[in-house]
Write a protein that holds these residues in place. Structure first.
Motif, PDB file in Angstrom:
ATOM      1  N   THR A   1       0.840  -1.195   0.000  1.00  0.00           N
ATOM      2  CA  THR A   1       0.000   0.000   0.000  1.00  0.00           C
ATOM      3  C   THR A   1       0.876   1.246   0.000  1.00  0.00           C
ATOM      4  O   THR A   1       0.580   2.222  -0.674  1.00  0.00           O
ATOM      5  CB  THR A   1      -0.919  -0.005   1.240  1.00  0.00           C
ATOM      6  N   THR A   2       1.974   1.198   0.760  1.00  0.00           N
ATOM      7  CA  THR A   2       2.937   2.295   0.805  1.00  0.00           C
ATOM      8  C   THR A   2       4.304   1.719   0.452  1.00  0.00           C
ATOM      9  O   THR A   2       4.730   0.733   1.046  1.00  0.00           O
ATOM     10  CB  THR A   2       2.997   2.914   2.209  1.00  0.00           C
ATOM     11  N   GLY A   3       4.981   2.320  -0.516  1.00  0.00           N
ATOM     12  CA  GLY A   3       6.296   1.837  -0.918  1.00  0.00           C
ATOM     13  C   GLY A   3       6.275   1.315  -2.344  1.00  0.00           C
ATOM     14  O   GLY A   3       5.277   1.426  -3.061  1.00  0.00           O
ATOM     15  N   ASP A   4       7.403   0.755  -2.749  1.00  0.00           N
ATOM     16  CA  ASP A   4       7.594   0.312  -4.124  1.00  0.00           C
ATOM     17  C   ASP A   4       7.158  -1.129  -4.328  1.00  0.00           C
ATOM     18  O   ASP A   4       7.389  -1.989  -3.468  1.00  0.00           O
ATOM     19  CB  ASP A   4       9.073   0.426  -4.521  1.00  0.00           C
ATOM     20  N   THR A   5       6.579  -1.407  -5.492  1.00  0.00           N
ATOM     21  CA  THR A   5       6.272  -2.775  -5.890  1.00  0.00           C
ATOM     22  C   THR A   5       7.585  -3.475  -6.186  1.00  0.00           C
ATOM     23  O   THR A   5       8.482  -2.905  -6.812  1.00  0.00           O
ATOM     24  CB  THR A   5       5.370  -2.781  -7.139  1.00  0.00           C
ATOM     25  N   ALA A   6       7.726  -4.720  -5.697  1.00  0.00           N
ATOM     26  CA  ALA A   6       8.979  -5.458  -5.860  1.00  0.00           C
ATOM     27  C   ALA A   6       8.715  -6.817  -6.480  1.00  0.00           C
ATOM     28  O   ALA A   6       7.822  -7.552  -6.038  1.00  0.00           O
ATOM     29  CB  ALA A   6       9.662  -5.632  -4.504  1.00  0.00           C
ATOM     30  N   THR A   7       9.506  -7.154  -7.493  1.00  0.00           N
ATOM     31  CA  THR A   7       9.438  -8.483  -8.097  1.00  0.00           C
ATOM     32  C   THR A   7      10.164  -9.465  -7.198  1.00  0.00           C
ATOM     33  O   THR A   7      11.314  -9.238  -6.821  1.00  0.00           O
ATOM     34  CB  THR A   7      10.083  -8.480  -9.496  1.00  0.00           C
ATOM     35  N   VAL A   8       9.484 -10.546  -6.841  1.00  0.00           N
ATOM     36  CA  VAL A   8      10.052 -11.564  -5.959  1.00  0.00           C
ATOM     37  C   VAL A   8      10.514 -12.773  -6.765  1.00  0.00           C
ATOM     38  O   VAL A   8      11.552 -13.344  -6.494  1.00  0.00           O
ATOM     39  CB  VAL A   8       9.014 -11.985  -4.890  1.00  0.00           C
ATOM     40  N   VAL A   9       9.709 -13.161  -7.759  1.00  0.00           N
ATOM     41  CA  VAL A   9      10.065 -14.264  -8.656  1.00  0.00           C
ATOM     42  C   VAL A   9      10.055 -13.699 -10.067  1.00  0.00           C
ATOM     43  O   VAL A   9       9.048 -13.154 -10.523  1.00  0.00           O
ATOM     44  CB  VAL A   9       9.081 -15.449  -8.527  1.00  0.00           C
ATOM     45  N   THR A  10      11.178 -13.829 -10.761  1.00  0.00           N
ATOM     46  CA  THR A  10      11.360 -13.296 -12.102  1.00  0.00           C
ATOM     47  C   THR A  10      10.411 -13.975 -13.084  1.00  0.00           C
ATOM     48  O   THR A  10      10.106 -15.163 -12.940  1.00  0.00           O
ATOM     49  CB  THR A  10      12.820 -13.525 -12.550  1.00  0.00           C
ATOM     50  N   ALA A  11       9.980 -13.250 -14.101  1.00  0.00           N
ATOM     51  CA  ALA A  11       9.098 -13.801 -15.131  1.00  0.00           C
ATOM     52  C   ALA A  11       9.704 -15.086 -15.688  1.00  0.00           C
ATOM     53  O   ALA A  11      10.837 -15.091 -16.153  1.00  0.00           O
ATOM     54  CB  ALA A  11       8.882 -12.785 -16.239  1.00  0.00           C
ATOM     55  N   THR A  12       8.936 -16.174 -15.602  1.00  0.00           N
ATOM     56  CA  THR A  12       9.413 -17.499 -15.955  1.00  0.00           C
ATOM     57  C   THR A  12       8.415 -18.181 -16.883  1.00  0.00           C
ATOM     58  O   THR A  12       7.212 -18.153 -16.632  1.00  0.00           O
ATOM     59  CB  THR A  12       9.563 -18.376 -14.686  1.00  0.00           C
TER      60      THR A  12
ATOM     61  N   VAL B   1       9.111 -11.410   3.702  1.00  0.00           N
ATOM     62  CA  VAL B   1       8.427 -10.415   4.522  1.00  0.00           C
ATOM     63  C   VAL B   1       7.532  -9.593   3.602  1.00  0.00           C
ATOM     64  O   VAL B   1       7.987  -9.053   2.594  1.00  0.00           O
ATOM     65  CB  VAL B   1       9.436  -9.497   5.250  1.00  0.00           C
ATOM     66  N   VAL B   2       6.243  -9.518   3.962  1.00  0.00           N
ATOM     67  CA  VAL B   2       5.273  -8.803   3.138  1.00  0.00           C
ATOM     68  C   VAL B   2       4.603  -7.720   3.985  1.00  0.00           C
ATOM     69  O   VAL B   2       4.020  -8.017   5.027  1.00  0.00           O
ATOM     70  CB  VAL B   2       4.206  -9.764   2.569  1.00  0.00           C
ATOM     71  N   PRO B   3       4.672  -6.457   3.536  1.00  0.00           N
ATOM     72  CA  PRO B   3       3.993  -5.380   4.253  1.00  0.00           C
ATOM     73  C   PRO B   3       2.508  -5.358   3.899  1.00  0.00           C
ATOM     74  O   PRO B   3       2.040  -6.148   3.072  1.00  0.00           O
ATOM     75  CB  PRO B   3       4.701  -4.128   3.728  1.00  0.00           C
ATOM     76  N   ILE B   4       1.783  -4.421   4.474  1.00  0.00           N
ATOM     77  CA  ILE B   4       0.371  -4.240   4.122  1.00  0.00           C
ATOM     78  C   ILE B   4       0.281  -4.009   2.613  1.00  0.00           C
ATOM     79  O   ILE B   4       1.002  -3.187   2.058  1.00  0.00           O
ATOM     80  CB  ILE B   4      -0.228  -3.045   4.890  1.00  0.00           C
TER      81      ILE B   4
END
Length: 153
Positions: free
Chosen positions: A69-80, A116-119
């Motif tokens: 909700t606050t902060g940057d979207t982050a890729t955790v698993v690369t497009a596969t 770790v996952v924020p809101i």
């Protein structure tokens, strides 16, 4: 022999709450909200998928991202591309470290751990040409009192 700890109790001790699941019966080139985190941060202790409808060799890819909700979207698993050799229904999808700083989805891979996952939301991102269906499962523990994780609506 008496069983002192039942299977669900052992799973709760080792992995936390859940598993929670979200079905994506028809994959496409869109972003699918899988899980919603509210009330604080959670730790995903295990995340994996099971193919429900075969993912054919069409060249489309899937990625996993965290969209707070606050902060940057982050890729955790690369497009596969999971359909390079067709991923049949019933195939377990995990992850593999590629040794180049990226984590990819992989058939019979390891469960994604210690995320770790924020809101906000955990999302599956499809790209052009992806097909088939998948159900994603996760187990989790709250890192903040009152934090929850549920399947997205």
């Amino acid at each position: 022999m008496t069983t002192m700890i039942q299977g669900d109790q052992l799973r709760a001790i080792a992995l936390g709450r859940g598993p929670v699941s979200k079905a994506v019966p028809t994959l496409s080139a869109t972003t699918f909200q899988l899980f919603t985190v509210s009330g604080g941060q959670v730790l995903i202790t295990a995340l994996w998928g099971v193919v429900t409808t075969a993912i054919a060799a069409t060249g489309g890819t899937l990625a996993l991202q965290v969209d707070p909700t606050t902060g940057d979207t982050a890729t955790v698993v690369t497009a596969t591309d999971l359909g390079t050799n067709d991923a049949a229904a019933g195939t377990v999808i995990g992850v593999r470290d590629q040794g180049d700083g990226t984590t990819d989805f992989a058939e019979s891979g390891f469960a994604l751990r210690d995320l770790v996952v924020p809101i906000g939301d955990v999302e599956l991102v499809g790209a052009s040409g992806v097909d088939g269906g998948i159900t994603i499962y996760c187990t989790w523990i709250p890192l903040t009192d009152g934090a929850t994780l549920v399947a997205a609506a």
